[in-house]
Scaffold this motif. Structure first.
Motif, PDB file in Angstrom:
ATOM      1  N   GLY A  56      57.234 -32.214  15.870  1.00  0.00           N
ATOM      2  CA  GLY A  56      57.058 -33.110  14.732  1.00  0.00           C
ATOM      3  C   GLY A  56      56.741 -32.347  13.452  1.00  0.00           C
ATOM      4  N   ILE A  57      55.763 -31.455  13.541  1.00  0.00           N
ATOM      5  CA  ILE A  57      55.328 -30.705  12.359  1.00  0.00           C
ATOM      6  C   ILE A  57      56.452 -29.820  11.832  1.00  0.00           C
ATOM      7  CG2 ILE A  57      53.768 -28.861  11.588  1.00  0.00           C
ATOM      8  CD1 ILE A  57      51.778 -30.037  13.793  1.00  0.00           C
ATOM      9  N   THR A  58      57.079 -29.052  12.736  1.00  0.00           N
ATOM     10  CA  THR A  58      58.103 -28.121  12.261  1.00  0.00           C
ATOM     11  C   THR A  58      59.372 -28.871  11.851  1.00  0.00           C
ATOM     12  OG1 THR A  58      58.805 -27.696  14.556  1.00  0.00           O
ATOM     13  CG2 THR A  58      57.212 -26.169  13.595  1.00  0.00           C
ATOM     14  N   GLY A  59      59.574 -30.054  12.405  1.00  0.00           N
ATOM     15  CA  GLY A  59      60.687 -30.884  11.948  1.00  0.00           C
ATOM     16  C   GLY A  59      60.514 -31.270  10.482  1.00  0.00           C
ATOM     17  N   VAL A  60      59.299 -31.684  10.128  1.00  0.00           N
ATOM     18  CA  VAL A  60      59.003 -31.999   8.720  1.00  0.00           C
ATOM     19  C   VAL A  60      59.257 -30.777   7.835  1.00  0.00           C
ATOM     20  CG1 VAL A  60      57.126 -32.527   7.097  1.00  0.00           C
ATOM     21  CG2 VAL A  60      57.351 -33.839   9.233  1.00  0.00           C
ATOM     22  N   LEU A  61      58.780 -29.617   8.280  1.00  0.00           N
ATOM     23  CA  LEU A  61      58.919 -28.401   7.470  1.00  0.00           C
ATOM     24  C   LEU A  61      60.399 -28.030   7.317  1.00  0.00           C
ATOM     25  CD1 LEU A  61      55.982 -26.301   9.009  1.00  0.00           C
ATOM     26  CD2 LEU A  61      55.944 -27.684   6.910  1.00  0.00           C
ATOM     27  N   ALA A  62      61.171 -28.180   8.379  1.00  0.00           N
ATOM     28  CA  ALA A  62      62.597 -27.829   8.324  1.00  0.00           C
ATOM     29  C   ALA A  62      63.338 -28.762   7.371  1.00  0.00           C
ATOM     30  CB  ALA A  62      63.208 -27.889   9.720  1.00  0.00           C
TER      31      ALA A  62
END
Lengths: 275, 275, 275, 275
Positions: D16-22
Motif C-alpha cells: 500500500g505504502i510503496t504503491g502510493v509512492l510509485a
C-alpha cells in the motif's frame, strides 16, 4: 618458566625479586607488575627465558618477600580440567576441539553432565562422560556424586561450560578459586535466570558474556573476561540467545587461555590480568 | 614521576634499575617491561609514587645500564605542541576543546594552516593561528615559513591534524620522532590519497584510522594507535568519509594521550606502547 | 520463506513486488532493500511468514520486474557444502561442531584435504574425507581430481577453510560465486602470503580476517565479512598468528551463516549484506 | 525526503505504502521495515530521492493505512535543540563543535546549566547560556524556570549532556519522547549514582555508556545507543571515569545523529533503529 607472586606492597619488592633472578642468571622475557594502592597489594608475573628448579627458586624468593607472600613458580605444565555441562554444546564443542588439537593449554580429564545430551560428542573424542543426574535426588546427593567423579581426576580447574545448576556453598568451598563459569550476560547486568529474555525486554543494543570464578554469591565472583556484541530491534529473544552463544564461546575460550597461562591473579573479589 | 628507558637487553637490567629506585626509597606504582628478542632490545616504563631530582636519578641509573641506554626521567610536565591543519575541523576541534579544559596533557602553542578555514575556531579559543599558504611558492619556501613559526614555539611535538600536504625529508628530519600524523585508513591498507574512495570501491566491511609518527616513507612511520568501525553496502564513499572522521578523531586523541603520558617508545619502525 | 531479487533500478519496484505478495496473502516479517545509485541497481530481501509454491511465486514476480531480474524464491532449505582444507584445524573444527549439532545452516557433504592431517577429526564426525594430494602432479591434474570429488556431492557452496593453495581460473570459473574463502588478514592489507609475518614487521596494532567469495584475482573477490582484534608490541609473529586464528574462525562462521541464510547478494565485486 | 510510519501490522502495508509512492513517481533510495511480531506492530522508514508536498503525501498515505497510524513526512529540516548541562564539558564541547561546523544535524538554540562552569565555552561559540541554579529553591521552582527558558526556544529535542539532576514526572511528561539523556554506564548495569565507582568495585573488564529517551523510571527509558570500552585492573575508579567520558561523548553523538536523521522510532519502552 613463569613466576607469579602476590603480597603486601612495600618499597623494593621488584628490586628484591629481580635481584634474585639476576643472581640466578635467569633472563626476563616479560615482566608485568601491578600495585593496588587501595588494598596496598602487590602483584607480579615474570616470564623467564630459562627453566630452573622451582622449589629452590621459591625458597630464594621467599627471603626477599614479606612472610605471607603467595609464590607460584610454574614450569609451565599443562593443567588438568574437568568440564561440567548441561545440554548446550557450543562451549564444550570448542573446548573439545582445542583439547583434541592440543591448543587448550589444559587436558580435559572428563566431562560431567546432568543430562546425557552431550555424551555422544564426548565419546567421539574419547573423553570420559559421566552422567550425574540431578533428578530424584537432593542437591547434597547430586553434588556428592559429582565431587566423587571430580576428585578421582584431581583437576586443577573445574570449568562450568553452560552448567545450568547452582552449586552449593559447600561444593564451591571445596574448590575455592578453581571453578570457572561462563555467564550469559554482561555482568552485573541481568544477574540470574534468563538474561537474554531480560535483555530483550529491556531493549538493549548490546549483549554480553562474562567468564568469572565462582563464589557463593550468585554471579558475583571475580570477573576474568567480558565481551559484547551489538544487537538490534530485529533480534528476538531467541536471536539474542543465538548471537550470545558466539560470545559465550569466545569469552570462555579467552578466560581459559589466560587462566591456564597463569595470567590471572585473584585478590578478594577482583582479578589482576597480566595479558 | 615517570622513568622510561630503552637499551640493549642483558641479564639483570630490571634488578639494576629497581635496585636504584629502592635505594632512593622510591615506590613503584606500576612497571611495564618488554624485551624484543629479535632486536635484543629492552624497554621499560616505571611510574613512581614520589618525585625526585631527575638529573641525579638519571646519573644513578646510568651506572647500572649499558653505555648507549636512552633514559628519560620525566617529572610529568605538560608537553607543548604545534598543530598543523588544512580544512577539516574534526581533529582540531577535539584538540581545542581538550586543550581549553586542560585535559589534553599538552598545551597548544599555535595552529598553522595552509588554508584559513580553521582560523576563526582558533581565535574563539585564543589560540594563535598562522596562515602559511602553499600557493605561489615552492615546497621549500612553504616549509621554511612553517618551520620558522614552529621553532618560535619550541614544541615537544607537531601534530598533523588532517594536514593534507606531504612534508619533505628535510622537514621531517628536522623534527625526527616528534611529528604525529592521523591517516584516514587502517594502514597499511589504502596508503596514499583518497583512502575512503579506495575503500568504497573495494567494498570493505570495516574502515579504519591510524595515528603514526611521520618518517620519510609516506604512511610508513611507526604506528601508535589504530581503530576501525564497521560499514555496510549502504555507505557511499561520502558516508564512509563521514563515519571515518569519527574514528580519526578518536584515534588521534588516543595516540596523543599515550604519547603525552610517555607511554610510547619507538625503536626502528615500531612502537612499544605501555598502556 | 525468503525472496531475494536483484535487477536494474526503476520507480515502483517495491510497490510491484509487495503488491504481488499482498495479493497472495503473504505477510512480510522483514524487508530489506538497497539501491546502488552509482550502478543503478536494485536489491531486495523479503522474509515471508508463510510458505507458498516457489515457482508460481517467481512467475508472478517476474511480471512486475525488468526482464533480466535475478529472482531467488527459497523455501529455506538447508544448503549442501564441500569443505577444502590443508593442515590447520580451527575453521574446520568449528564447522564440524556446528554441522554435528545442526546449527551450521548447511550440511557438510565431505571434506577434501591436500594433506591428511585433518582426516581423523572428520572420521570422528562420520564426514567423508578425501585426500587429494597436490604432490607429484600438476595443478590441472590436482584440480581435476578435486572437481570430481566435489561434483559427486553437488554442493551449493565450496568453503575454503584454510585451504592454502591458489585455485586456477578454470576451477574458479566452474564454481562462479560459490567458493567462499577465509583470508588471514584485513584485506586489502597484506594480500598474499604470510600476512601475519607482514603485519608483525609493519608493527600494526590490529590484525584482521576477511571472508570473501573467490574470483580470479588473488584475494580480490567480493568481501562478505571482516573483523579485527587488537595486538600489541608483545605479540610475536607466532602470537599474531595464534590470535588471528580466533577471528578467522569467527569471521568464517559469520560469513557462512549470512550466506546460508540468503542474506548476501553479489554484484560485480561487492556484496550487499542484509543482516 | 524521509517518510516514517508506525502502526498495527496487517498484510499489504508495504504494498500500500510503496504503491502510493510509485504513483507519485517518488523513487525509493532506501527502505527499512520491521514488524514486531509480539506487539503486532509495523515500522517503516523510506528515504525518497525527490521532495514533494508533505501534507498531500501524508493524506494519500493515510488512505492505505490503519486509522491510528503515526505518519511523519519530513522534508529533512534541521532540528532545533536545547542542551542541559551541569559541570562536565566533554559532551557539550563535542556538540558545540559539531554545531559550529554545521554537522550536528540540529541547531543548538541555547544551553541551560545549573552551574555556571560551562558558560564561558558557550559564549565563545555565541550560544546563549542560561544559568538556572537549583540552589535555594525547590525542584518545582527550578523546573518552572528551566521550562520557561526551554519553551521560549521551542526545541524539537532537549539533550541532557551530563545534566546531573533528576527531572520530575511533570517535567518529563511535558516533553514526552523529546528528552535524550546520556547515562554513564552500560544500562541496565549500574543504574543510578556513581556507576564508575560501582564498576570499579565490581571489577568489571568493560565499561559502557547508554543514550536513552527519558521517562519517569530512572534510567529506564527506551535505549537509543550503547557502547563499551575495555578496562583493566590498572584502572582506578578515576581512570574508569576518564575512559568513560570518551564513550559517553561518542555514544551521545551517535544517538543524536540517528535521532536527528529520523532513524529512531519509539514504541512502548523500546526503540527501532533504522541505521
Amino acid at each position: 618458566m613463569i613466576v607469579v607472586i602476590q603480597c603486601k606492597d612495600q618499597v623494593g619488592l621488584v628490586a628484591g625479586i629481580t635481584g634474585v633472578l639476576a643472581k640466578e642468571q635467569l633472563n626476563i622475557v616479560s615482566l608485568r607488575e601491578h600495585v593496588d594502592k587501595i588494598e596496598n597489594r602487590f602483584f607480579i608475573r615474570v616470564h623467564l627465558e630459562q627453566d630452573t628448579d622451582p622449589q629452590q627458586l621459591e625458597m630464594k624468593l621467599k627471603q626477599v618477600l614479606p612472610a605471607a607472600a603467595m609464590i607460584t613458580v610454574n614450569p609451565m605444565p599443562e593443567k588438568k580440567i574437568v568440564v561440567m555441562v548441561t545440554k548446550e554444546y557450543h562451549c564444550l564443542g570448542d573446548i573439545l576441539i582445542r583439547n583434541y588439537f592440543k591448543t587448550l593449554g589444559a587436558q580435559v580429564q572428563c566431562v560431567i553432565g546432568n543430562h546425557d545430551t552431550l555424551q555422544n560428542i564426548c565419546q567421539r573424542f574419547d573423553i570420559p562422560f559421566y552422567l550425574v543426574s540431578h533428578e530424584q535426588k537432593d542437591k547434597e546427593a547430586f553434588e556428592a556424586q559429582a565431587r566423587q567423579m571430580i576428585d578421582k581426576h584431581a583437576p586443577d580447574y573445574i570449568v562450568l561450560a553452560k552448567f545450568m545448576r547452582i552449586l552449593s556453598p559447600g561444593f564451591v568451598a571445596h574448590y575455592t578459586g578453581r571453578i570457572i563459569n561462563i555467564h550469559h550476560s554482561f555482568l552485573p547486568a541481568f544477574v540470574g535466570a534468563s538474561p537474554y529474555r531480560q535483555a530483550f525486554e529491556r531493549g538493549v543494543k548490546l549483549i554480553g558474556a562474562t567468564a568469572h570464578f565462582v563464589t557463593n554469591e550468585l554471579d558475583e565472583g571475580p570477573i576474568i573476561a567480558q565481551q559484547i556484541i551489538p544487537v538490534t530491534h530485529s533480534h528476538t529473544a531467541a536471536d539474542m540467545m543465538k548471537a550470545g552463544k558466539e560470545i559465550e564461546t569466545a569469552v570462555l575460550a579467552k578466560a581459559l587461555q589466560i587462566v591456564f597461562e597463569d595470567r590471572v591473579l585473584v585478590y578478594k573479589n577482583k582479578t589482576v590480568v597480566f595479558e
